[in-house]
Design an enzyme around this catalytic site. Sequence first.
Site, PDB file in Angstrom:
ATOM      1  N   ASN A 288      63.501  -2.083 -57.897  1.00  0.00           N
ATOM      2  CA  ASN A 288      63.766  -3.413 -57.338  1.00  0.00           C
ATOM      3  C   ASN A 288      62.454  -4.107 -56.965  1.00  0.00           C
ATOM      4  OD1 ASN A 288      62.877  -2.389 -54.867  1.00  0.00           O
ATOM      5  ND2 ASN A 288      64.929  -2.056 -54.081  1.00  0.00           N
ATOM      6  N   ASN A 453      31.845  20.770 -19.135  1.00  0.00           N
ATOM      7  CA  ASN A 453      33.209  20.918 -18.619  1.00  0.00           C
ATOM      8  C   ASN A 453      34.198  19.969 -19.293  1.00  0.00           C
ATOM      9  OD1 ASN A 453      32.596  22.926 -16.691  1.00  0.00           O
ATOM     10  ND2 ASN A 453      31.833  21.379 -15.264  1.00  0.00           N
ATOM     11  N   ASP A 552      31.878   7.782 -23.160  1.00  0.00           N
ATOM     12  CA  ASP A 552      31.778   8.009 -21.712  1.00  0.00           C
ATOM     13  C   ASP A 552      30.986   6.919 -20.999  1.00  0.00           C
ATOM     14  OD1 ASP A 552      29.375   8.768 -22.827  1.00  0.00           O
ATOM     15  OD2 ASP A 552      29.437  10.832 -22.098  1.00  0.00           O
TER      16      ASP A 552
END
Length: 757
Positions: A288, A453, A552
Site C-alpha cells: 500500500n 565514587n 558534571d
Amino acid sequence: MEIQGEKQKRQGFQGIWMNEIELYFKNLSKRNKQIMEKNGNNRKLRVCVATCNRADYSKLAPIMFGIKTEPEFFELDVVVLGSHLIDDYGNTYRMIEQDDFDINTRLHTIVRGEDEAAMVESVGLALVKLPDVLNRLKPDIMIVHGDRFDALALATSAALMNIRILHIEGGEVSGTIDDSIRHAITKLAHYHVCCTRSAEQHLISMCEDHDRILLAGCPSYDKLLSAKNKDYMSIIRMWLGDDVKSKDYIVALQHPVTTDIKHSIKMFELTLDALISFNKRTLVLFPNIDAGSKEMVRVMRKKGIEHHPNFRAVKHVPFDQFIQLVAHAGCMIGNSSCGVREVGAFGTPVINLGTRQIGRETGENVLHVRDADTQDKILQALHLQFGKQYPCSKIYGDGNAVPRILKFLKSIDLQEPLQKKFCFPPVKENISQDIDHILETLSALAVDLGGTNLRVAIVSMKGEIVKKYTQFNPKTYEERINLILQMCVEAAAEAVKLNCRILGVGISTGGRVNPREGIVLHSTKLIQEWNSVDLRTPLSDTLHLPVWVDNDGNCAALAERKFGQGKGLENFVTLITGTGIGGGIIHQHELIHGSSFCAAELGHLVVSLDGPDCSCGSHGCIEAYASGMALQREAKKLHDEDLLLVEGMSVPKDEAVGALHLIQAAKLGNAKAQSILRTAGTALGLGVVNILHTMNPSLVILSGVLASHYIHIVKDVIRQQALSSVQDVDVVVSDLVDPALLGAASMVLDYTTRRIY
C-alpha cells in the site's frame, strides 16, 4: 477431542450470537416504524460513502450495492480519494466505475514521497479539499471504513462539519499506528458497525453508547462465503500462467509497518529470499501507499521479482478475482489484514509475518511468525503451511452483514441531537484525600559518576538531599551500568517508604555528553570504558521514568542556577575544581552546550605555552596546574624528594600521597608546597581572566573541594591581569555541598515545573 470441543464451543457461541442479533433486529424493526413516522415516510437518507483504496472498497462495496437496491430509502453519493487515483497503485477507481457506481467526486489527496511526512501532508491536503465537497453534497451520514490516514481526514472533516459518521470495523486491535487512527475515528464517529464480539466489547470499554453499536460481521464476508464455487481456474491461469494448478501457488501481500519502517523492509527482503528458495509460483501484490512502500518496491526490483520466472508482480487485482486466487492458493504470506480476516473464510493456510496484525483475532489457519528476523524461520513456516486445508472460519462474519447494516441505517433518527454522548463507567466519589498523598514530596533521583565514587541521591524540590547512597565506581562498563541500575532501583524503592514521589532521573558524568540523546560521547581518562554509552535507555526501561544526562561541569552550573548563588542571574560561569577542572556557562538564563556539546571545557583553556602535560593530550591547560590530579603529581614529587613533610605532619605507609597532603603542608609553612599552590591558583586565575574577557559574566562561582584554597589567589590575578571594565565582576566560592547531585536533580525538577532546559 480438544478440536471437536472447540468446534462445539464455537458453534454454541455462534448460536448465541445469532439469537442475540435476531432479538436485536426485532426491537430495531419496531423502532424503525416509529422513526420513519418521525422523519417523514418520503424522506430519503442521503448517505455519502467515501473510499480511499482497494482494501476499504472491498468492505464498502457490499454496503454500496445494498444501498443502491433500496432507492426508496437511500440516496447514495460516492467520494473517491487517496491511492484509488494513482497510476502506480492501479488506478483502482476504475473498478468502482465497472461496478456501475456514479462517482460524485474525485479528490487527489496523496502527496507522493511514501514517507512519514508525505502521510501527514496527505492528511492535510484532504482536510483542505473535503469541506467544499461536503458542503456541496450535504449528506445526512458519512460511512467511513477502518484505520487508514485518509479515513482519519474524512472523519475529522465530517465531525467538524456536523455530519453524522458511521464507522465500519471499529474496536479491532492490530498492533501498529493503525490502532491509534482506528480508535481516533471511533471517538469522532456517531455510529459503529463492528465485526466481532471482542471488537464490540472494546467499543463499549471506550465509552461508546451501546445503543449505537451494531455487531454485524464484516461486509466482505457477504461476498466471500458465496464466492468459492465459481469458475476459478481461468482466473488462476490469467494471473499466474497456464501451467499452474489449484493449491500449488502462493499469494504474497506485505505492507510497511510505519512505526518500524527499517525492520519491515528487512523483513520483506527476507520474505522474498524465502519465497525464491521455496521455488513455487507466487503472485506478489505491490504494498500500500504507507511510509516505506517505495523502499519495499525497490527491494522487489533489486531482487528482479518482476522478471523472475516464478513470480508475478502486480499492482492490483479486482476483488472478485482476488477472492478466487486466495481461496485456491496453497498458502498466503505477508502482513495484510486480508490474510488474518478474509482468507479464513476459505480455510486457506496463512503465514502472518511481524507485528502489523499482532492483536487481530484469527482462525486456526493462521501461523504467526512474529519475529520474522531470519530467512530460515520464514522458509520453515512455508514448509509447515503450504498445501494444507483448514476449516472455514466465521470469526469475522456469517454472510449477513449488509442486511443488518441497512436496517441499522434506517433506524437512525435524524431528529436526535447530533452531539454524541459517551457512556463513562461509574466512578466512586473520593470524599477525602489521604494525608500521605497530600504531603508526598516531589523529588528526583540524582546520579553522580565521579572518577572514584558512584553516588545516587533522592533530592527534593527544595534541593534537600533526602537520602544518599555511595559506592566505589567500578572499572568496567558492565559492572558500572549494573551498579547504577541496582542503586537506582533500590533508591526508588526507598523513596516510596520516605514518601517521596520520583519524577525522573538526572545523571551527572565526566566527559562530553549529548544531552538530547542521553549518550556519553567521550569520557575522561578517570572513567574507563565509558565512550558512546547510552545511559538514558537502560535506566528509562528499568525505572519507567524520564532520564536526563549531562556533563558534571554543566550540572554544577545548573545547581547554582536553581539552588545556589546563580539563582535569578541572567549570565554567570561556574568553575568546578576537583580531580579535574570543569565548568558550565549560563547565558540569558540558559545552559550553553555548544554545537558539538563541547562548550565550557574550561579546564582545557591553555594558560602557558610550555606548561606541564595535560590528560587531554595538550600541555599548559588549567587542569594541568590546578586540578586535584596535578596537585597530587606535585605532592608525590616532593614526597619522593623528602620535601613534603614538615613538623606536625605524617603520611601513613598504606595511604597514597594526594592533594590534601600538599595543602596541609602549605598551611604548616612548607614554602615549596605554598609555591605550587600559588602557581596552581595563578593558572586558575588566568583562566578566569580569559573567561571574563570572553563571556563578560556578572558572576564567577568557584565550586569543588579546592575552591576555597584558590579564591584569594584568583582575585589577586584578576586585579593584576584583567581589564578594568571586568575587575568588578564578583568571584565567589559555592556554598552548595553537592553541586553535581543537585545539578543532576535540577534537570528533572526544572522540567516538572515547566522551566525550559
